[in-house]
Design a protein around this motif. Structure first.
Motif, PDB file in Angstrom:
ATOM      1  N   GLY A  93       2.300  -7.834  -5.682  1.00  0.00           N
ATOM      2  CA  GLY A  93       3.642  -7.863  -5.067  1.00  0.00           C
ATOM      3  C   GLY A  93       3.804  -6.675  -4.600  1.00  0.00           C
ATOM      4  O   GLY A  93       5.087  -6.227  -4.293  1.00  0.00           O
ATOM      5  N   LEU A  94       3.009  -5.886  -4.059  1.00  0.00           N
ATOM      6  CA  LEU A  94       2.999  -4.472  -3.388  1.00  0.00           C
ATOM      7  C   LEU A  94       4.054  -4.801  -2.208  1.00  0.00           C
ATOM      8  O   LEU A  94       4.869  -4.196  -1.836  1.00  0.00           O
ATOM      9  N   GLY A  95       3.503  -5.888  -1.247  1.00  0.00           N
ATOM     10  CA  GLY A  95       4.263  -6.003   0.045  1.00  0.00           C
ATOM     11  C   GLY A  95       5.759  -6.140  -0.155  1.00  0.00           C
ATOM     12  O   GLY A  95       6.811  -5.693   0.641  1.00  0.00           O
ATOM     13  N   ALA A  96       6.218  -6.989  -1.161  1.00  0.00           N
ATOM     14  CA  ALA A  96       7.625  -7.140  -1.588  1.00  0.00           C
ATOM     15  C   ALA A  96       8.383  -6.128  -1.707  1.00  0.00           C
ATOM     16  O   ALA A  96       9.380  -5.764  -1.371  1.00  0.00           O
ATOM     17  N   ARG A  97       7.699  -5.334  -2.767  1.00  0.00           N
ATOM     18  CA  ARG A  97       8.316  -3.957  -3.188  1.00  0.00           C
ATOM     19  C   ARG A  97       8.582  -2.986  -2.086  1.00  0.00           C
ATOM     20  O   ARG A  97       9.593  -2.442  -2.097  1.00  0.00           O
ATOM     21  N   VAL A  98       7.790  -2.959  -1.017  1.00  0.00           N
ATOM     22  CA  VAL A  98       7.849  -2.251  -0.196  1.00  0.00           C
ATOM     23  C   VAL A  98       8.988  -2.559   0.914  1.00  0.00           C
ATOM     24  O   VAL A  98       9.726  -1.607   1.373  1.00  0.00           O
ATOM     25  N   VAL A  99       8.961  -3.910   1.311  1.00  0.00           N
ATOM     26  CA  VAL A  99      10.090  -4.339   2.281  1.00  0.00           C
ATOM     27  C   VAL A  99      11.427  -4.220   1.465  1.00  0.00           C
ATOM     28  O   VAL A  99      12.447  -3.685   2.096  1.00  0.00           O
ATOM     29  N   ARG A 100      11.535  -4.479   0.294  1.00  0.00           N
ATOM     30  CA  ARG A 100      12.825  -4.427  -0.406  1.00  0.00           C
ATOM     31  C   ARG A 100      13.104  -3.003  -0.519  1.00  0.00           C
ATOM     32  O   ARG A 100      14.444  -2.667  -0.092  1.00  0.00           O
ATOM     33  N   THR A 101      12.463  -2.004  -0.853  1.00  0.00           N
ATOM     34  CA  THR A 101      12.671  -0.455  -0.927  1.00  0.00           C
ATOM     35  C   THR A 101      13.096  -0.016   0.200  1.00  0.00           C
ATOM     36  O   THR A 101      13.836   0.865   0.811  1.00  0.00           O
ATOM     37  N   PHE A 102      12.510  -0.337   1.221  1.00  0.00           N
ATOM     38  CA  PHE A 102      12.671  -0.026   2.600  1.00  0.00           C
ATOM     39  C   PHE A 102      14.018  -0.434   3.179  1.00  0.00           C
ATOM     40  O   PHE A 102      14.764   0.465   3.694  1.00  0.00           O
ATOM     41  N   LEU A 103      14.503  -1.641   2.869  1.00  0.00           N
ATOM     42  CA  LEU A 103      15.712  -1.979   3.399  1.00  0.00           C
ATOM     43  C   LEU A 103      16.828  -1.315   2.542  1.00  0.00           C
ATOM     44  O   LEU A 103      17.711  -1.094   3.092  1.00  0.00           O
ATOM     45  N   ASP A 104      16.488  -1.296   1.459  1.00  0.00           N
ATOM     46  CA  ASP A 104      17.565  -0.568   0.493  1.00  0.00           C
ATOM     47  C   ASP A 104      17.716   0.943   0.808  1.00  0.00           C
ATOM     48  O   ASP A 104      18.887   1.445   0.807  1.00  0.00           O
ATOM     49  N   MET A 105      16.631   1.573   1.132  1.00  0.00           N
ATOM     50  CA  MET A 105      16.738   3.082   1.537  1.00  0.00           C
ATOM     51  C   MET A 105      17.537   3.071   2.944  1.00  0.00           C
ATOM     52  O   MET A 105      18.556   3.885   3.167  1.00  0.00           O
ATOM     53  N   TRP A 106      17.498   2.085   3.831  1.00  0.00           N
ATOM     54  CA  TRP A 106      18.390   2.112   5.231  1.00  0.00           C
ATOM     55  C   TRP A 106      19.624   1.693   5.271  1.00  0.00           C
ATOM     56  O   TRP A 106      20.339   1.930   5.961  1.00  0.00           O
ATOM     57  N   GLU A 107      19.674   0.503   4.228  1.00  0.00           N
ATOM     58  CA  GLU A 107      20.838  -0.403   4.490  1.00  0.00           C
ATOM     59  C   GLU A 107      21.692  -0.430   2.933  1.00  0.00           C
ATOM     60  O   GLU A 107      22.795  -0.842   3.055  1.00  0.00           O
TER      61      GLU A 107
END
Length: 219
Positions: A93-107
């Motif tokens: 699940g690393l990929g999902a965690r990275v994408v979710r965190t990235f979107l949270d950080m920017w948006e």
């Protein structure tokens, strides 16, 4: 007849009690303006108006727009912490965690959102911002995600994932591609997460993700 008229605070335009407080007000206004309008469209005059001070006062603190932008681009500590946290735990699940965190950080409206978005918008036209963004993404990916994993071409992998994540946010928040801008965040996590997973941790399978209702392609 003489009369003493007290000086109205409204007549002292451009001054606020305390240089540190005023400087911070200018930084806050600039951060929001750069995040909303980008580097090119932002002017010292507009920042001064947003902060409620004179242009000359802004120039006392920051001698140019470039210098003001450099101060705004200081990456908050919470952004580094949030990004690092995404890589904790197993590879599943690393990929999902990275994408979710990235979107949270920017948006996500967190304290890091405005300076990161200002940096992203500025990177399109400002080399200093582009360099800072590259360093932030690639170095964090190399340190937090790839260096501790047995993968080949770690620098290339960091660059590929950086491009994927930045492209996603640019499409949503800068260019405003309708299908991306209107997509549910978890739908994007379900779509992009497996691709990021394949680059960062190719030996670990991504768990099956089910998009929310209405998250289909529409075709």
């Amino acid at each position: 007849m003489t009369a003493t008229t007290p000086t109205s605070p409204a007549g002292r335009r451009g001054r606020r009690p305390g240089a540190n407080t005023t400087r911070q007000a200018v930084l806050d206004a600039a951060r929001a303006r750069f995040a909303a309008d980008g580097f090119t469209a932002t002017t010292i005059r507009r920042v001064a108006a947003d902060a409620g001070v004179d242009v000359s006062l802004v120039m006392q603190f920051f001698r140019s727009k470039d210098e003001l932008f450099a101060a705004v681009m200081s990456i908050p500590a919470d952004a580094l912490t949030r990004f690092s946290t995404a890589f904790e735990g197993t590879d599943d699940g690393l990929g999902a965690r990275v994408v979710r965190t990235f979107l949270d950080m920017w948006e996500g409206g967190v304290p890091s959102s405005e300076p990161l978005m200002a940096m992203l918008r500025g990177a399109i036209v400002n080399e200093q911002a582009a360099s800072r963004l590259r360093e932030f993404l690639e170095e964090r990916l190399l340190v937090d995600a790839i260096a501790s994993r047995a993968v080949d071409d770690p620098t290339l992998r960091a660059g590929v994932v950086s491009s994927m994540l930045v492209g996603l946010v640019v499409g949503r928040g800068v260019v405003g591609v309708p299908t991306l801008a209107g997509a549910d965040r978890e739908t994007l996590v379900a779509l992009v997460g497996p691709a990021v997973q394949a680059v960062l941790a190719p030996s670990a399978p991504a768990p099956a993700a089910t998009a929310p209702d209405g998250g289909g392609t529409g075709r």
